[in-house]
Design a protein around this motif. Structure first.
Motif, PDB file in Angstrom:
ATOM      1  N   ASN A 122       6.988   7.178   6.575  1.00 48.81           N
ATOM      2  CA  ASN A 122       8.177   7.186   5.717  1.00 48.81           C
ATOM      3  C   ASN A 122       8.779   5.776   5.701  1.00 48.81           C
ATOM      4  OD1 ASN A 122      10.504   7.690   4.285  1.00 48.81           O
ATOM      5  ND2 ASN A 122      10.948   9.614   5.351  1.00 48.81           N
ATOM      6  N   VAL A 125      12.654   5.134   4.762  1.00 46.48           N
ATOM      7  CA  VAL A 125      13.658   5.356   5.805  1.00 46.48           C
ATOM      8  C   VAL A 125      13.594   4.253   6.851  1.00 46.48           C
ATOM      9  CG1 VAL A 125      14.318   6.872   7.713  1.00 46.48           C
ATOM     10  CG2 VAL A 125      13.777   7.845   5.466  1.00 46.48           C
ATOM     11  N   GLU A 128      15.132   1.066   5.448  1.00 44.46           N
ATOM     12  CA  GLU A 128      16.591   1.196   5.301  1.00 44.46           C
ATOM     13  C   GLU A 128      17.308   0.995   6.634  1.00 44.46           C
ATOM     14  OE1 GLU A 128      17.094   5.029   3.588  1.00 44.46           O
ATOM     15  OE2 GLU A 128      16.815   4.346   1.512  1.00 44.46           O
ATOM     16  N   LYS A 129      16.698   1.440   7.704  1.00 39.89           N
ATOM     17  CA  LYS A 129      17.331   1.322   9.026  1.00 39.89           C
ATOM     18  C   LYS A 129      17.272  -0.102   9.561  1.00 39.89           C
ATOM     19  CE  LYS A 129      16.585   6.108  10.518  1.00 39.89           C
ATOM     20  NZ  LYS A 129      15.923   6.999  11.506  1.00 39.89           N
ATOM     21  N   ASN A 445      12.032  12.224  10.914  1.00 44.21           N
ATOM     22  CA  ASN A 445      12.803  11.192  10.220  1.00 44.21           C
ATOM     23  C   ASN A 445      13.183  10.018  11.129  1.00 44.21           C
ATOM     24  OD1 ASN A 445      13.134  12.435   7.547  1.00 44.21           O
ATOM     25  ND2 ASN A 445      14.268  14.011   8.669  1.00 44.21           N
TER      26      ASN A 445
END
Length: 689
Positions: A122, A125, A128-129, A445
């Motif tokens: 993913n 995600v 983005e982190k 996630n």
């Protein structure tokens, strides 16, 4: 063992359990099927413009290499490496299915591996982190204000698998191999080994310069200014250079006596009086007993750093080690920076592997026995395991005969050698008992958090062995791994399902191909029990001399022949860089003996006893070509430089040219005249076993 080498500072875990050599020699595949219906050598891989007696490496696989250049994401390439990558694509297919299924039982292998892979792939995600997942860990370093806080942070970093400035883990006791003890080893370096910090040659100086740039890049990505990042890089290089100078080099580390310093908590505390070992063992949930200190001089340097290096410099070093270890689990800029140094700069690789393949590798690395259960169901049927077991028994028997026929070894030493051979434990395919990962919490996630959780589990799992009897059912490789190993402390040979695949092994191959490929690998691993390192351990795995002084002197003379011969080989390129014969001695003994005993076992099969040609080649010629094709690696020059410095394996072509040129049946098979490149004079031929 080949391939994908990670942390090797601690002793690997090994086993021994009885195995009789009084096994009937199988007639091989020909007892189950006609040889004509089975697959032989890859005739299209042959470079027929080269004579086999001039350069057998180019002859046996040169056409394949010329038609199959190294992919941009690989450091070497051959049918063997292609097969290893195919294993990973098979794992990816398994994981794609598991990740796509709606709900698995929490803690089950399917849930753990599927969700781990889903999180790893993913990218949105993860990107983005950014660095956010690591910030709480960096904050712990920032708030250190005294030496007690520093040591608390060292304990925390060790718990997540970051061995700074030393490594710690379990190991069989070399003097009581049924017992598992604590082992303290050298660690804490970002470059491959000590020589990269201290040697003046251009390739080392270039690596140091690139390392400084890489350190600064990672610090800049984490929020430091350019000037702060460059200053941090200089401090880190200074700190790590001091550790490197106190470390043993790769050749010295091959001597098991050099890292054999048995003691206890009192002796460890005396060696490093400013380190709080009681708190360390308490936090690790370990009752200290017998402890081995691999490198006392290194621990003396750790003690010096504890007393002389400022707290701020320690914090800079710890930030770096945390950032460097974690970069691959963060956003793409961190991944790219780490790849740019370790793979592109040092190994010459030009691009990252596809993300799903890297995630399959990571899942195998951290949850390998969970993923391996599904892999063996699909790709390693029971009949393949049975066939491999038969081959191992045949080759063990051939080694038994070889030892018995030696004219230079006295009966007393022969008896000890045969006792050791008779107690080899053989592991094939996969463990009898699978590792239980159900306590690991995996969130589909949270890739960073999953990596930390799985690593914590593996560290705790390893520590839990200390102070207990050895568990001989444990494996040191995962089932999908395309590799094999021997461990002298446990006197075991291990062949995961991942290597028992084409082009090494197949139920559809002739005996010539199976014995010439995986058979030589099997012989190689058996021979490690009797190479310059393995020969120092007895049948129980104890580091103990079992040789008469006369026989040991003769053995050392034979191994000196191998050192001298491999010293004369050099890698490709203009720099005149030679193989280090002492570094590759064990692997070269393994290849020399592995070829001999696999050939001896092959000659007892129906095909080995026939003269029937297949595709114009005799059975003996097919056997030797199979080894040349299995070892047919094309290797990037940068990778060759890495290998010659730190890899105990020679580069691939010398794993073909070296053994073949010393083996008279090879010369006979191809009618090589005296004086040809592949035929050494009798007085220059190296024969150890």
């Amino acid at each position: 063992m080949d391939a994908n080498q990670k942390q090797v500072s601690r002793r690997t875990k090994l086993k021994r359990i009885g195995l009789t050599l009084l096994l009937a020699i199988s007639l091989g595949l020909s007892s189950h099927a006609q040889e004509s219906s089975l697959k032989g050598i890859e005739t299209g891989d042959l470079n027929r413009s080269v004579k086999p007696c001039d350069n057998f490496f180019d002859y046996s696989n040169g056409a394949w290499r010329s038609q199959n250049p190294i992919p941009a994401s690989m450091d070497r390439w051959s049918r063997r490496w292609q097969a290893g990558e195919q294993n990973k694509y098979q794992l990816r297919d398994i994981l794609d299915q598991l990740a796509a299924e709606p709900a698995h039982t929490p803690g089950s292998p399917a849930q753990l591996t599927g969700d781990f892979y889903a999180a790893c792939t993913n990218v949105k995600v993860i990107d983005e982190k950014g660095i956010a997942p690591l910030k709480p860990y960096l904050a712990q370093i920032d708030v250190i204000h005294d030496k007690a806080g520093l040591q608390q942070e060292l304990r925390e970093l060790h718990a997540i698998g970051i061995g700074v400035p030393f490594n710690f883990g379990s190991s069989p006791n070399p003097h009581s191999p049924n017992d598992v003890i604590a082992d303290v080893g050298a660690g804490g370096l970002g470059l491959p080994d000590r020589d990269y910090y201290v040697k003046p040659e251009k390739r080392f100086a270039d690596a140091r310069a690139a390392y400084l740039v890489y350190i600064a890049k990672i610090f800049t990505l984490s929020g430091s200014s350019e000037s702060e990042a460059k200053a941090a890089a200089q401090k880190i290089m200074q700190f790590e250079t001091a550790l490197a100078k106190a470390s043993l080099d790769n050749v010295a580390l091959r001597d098991p006596h050099a890292t054999d310093h048995i003691g206890d908590l009192a002796s460890l505390q005396k060696a490093t009086p400013h380190f709080d070992w009681n708190s360390y063992f308490k936090s690790a949930n370990i009752e200290p007993g017998v402890i081995n200190i691999d490198q006392p001089d290194f621990m003396a340097e750790v003690e010096r750093q504890l007393t002389s290096t400022s707290l701020e410099d320690w914090k800079t070093y710890l930030r770096w080690q945390l950032l460097n270890s974690s970069a691959g689990t963060l956003s793409q800029p961190f991944v790219d920076a780490r790849f740019g140094f370790y793979q592109k700069q040092l190994a010459g690789v030009n691009e990252l592997k596809p993300r799903p393949v890297r995630c399959a590798e990571q899942t195998d690395g951290l949850l390998g026995e969970a993923l391996g259960q599904e892999y063996v169901k699909r790709y390693f049927p029971p009949e393949a395991k049975q066939r491999a077991q038969t081959m191992v028994a045949n080759i063990l028997s051939a080694m038994h005969d070889t030892v018995g026929d030696l004219d230079w070894m006295t009966p007393a030493t022969k008896q000890k050698a045969l006792e050791k051979l008779a107690t080899f434990q053989v592991k094939i395919g996969y463990p009898d008992k699978w590792k239980d990962y159900s306590s690991v919490k995996i969130d589909r996630n949270d890739y960073f958090g999953n990596s930390m959780a799985a690593t914590r589990f593996l560290v705790a799992d390893d520590r839990s062995l200390i102070g207990k009897p050895i568990d001989r059912k444990r494996w040191g490789m995962t089932p999908p791994t395309s590799n094999a190993y021997y461990n002298p402390l446990m006197n075991e040979i291990v062949f995961p399902a991942g290597i028992l695949q084409p082009p090494a092994f197949s139920m559809n191959y002739t005996d010539a191909v199976n014995y010439g490929a995986i058979g030589v690998v099997i012989g190689h691993e058996i021979s490690h029990g009797f190479d310059d390192q393995g020969a120092q351990f007895d049948a129980t795995g104890e580091l103990k001399n079992w040789w008469t002084s006369e026989d040991l002197t003769k053995f050392q003379a034979k191994t000196s022949c191998v050192v001298k011969q491999f010293d004369s080989f050099k890698i490709d390129g203009p720099d005149d860089i030679h193989i280090n014969g002492k570094l590759v001695l064990g692997e070269s003994i393994g290849d020399l003996a592995g070829l001999k005993i696999a050939y001896r076992a092959f000659k007892k099969t129906t095909q080995g006893q026939s003269d029937t040609k297949i595709d114009g080649f005799t059975p003996d010629q097919q056997f030797f070509i199979a080894w040349g094709q299995f070892r047919g690696d094309e290797t990037r020059l940068e990778t060759q430089k890495l290998m010659v410095q730190g890899d105990p394996h020679p580069v691939a072509k010398y794993r073909v040219l070296g053994p073949m040129s010393n083996f008279q049946p090879f010369a006979a098979a191809f009618s090589c005249p005296a004086g040809s490149a592949m035929t050494r004079p009798d007085n220059e031929r190296c024969i150890v076993w």
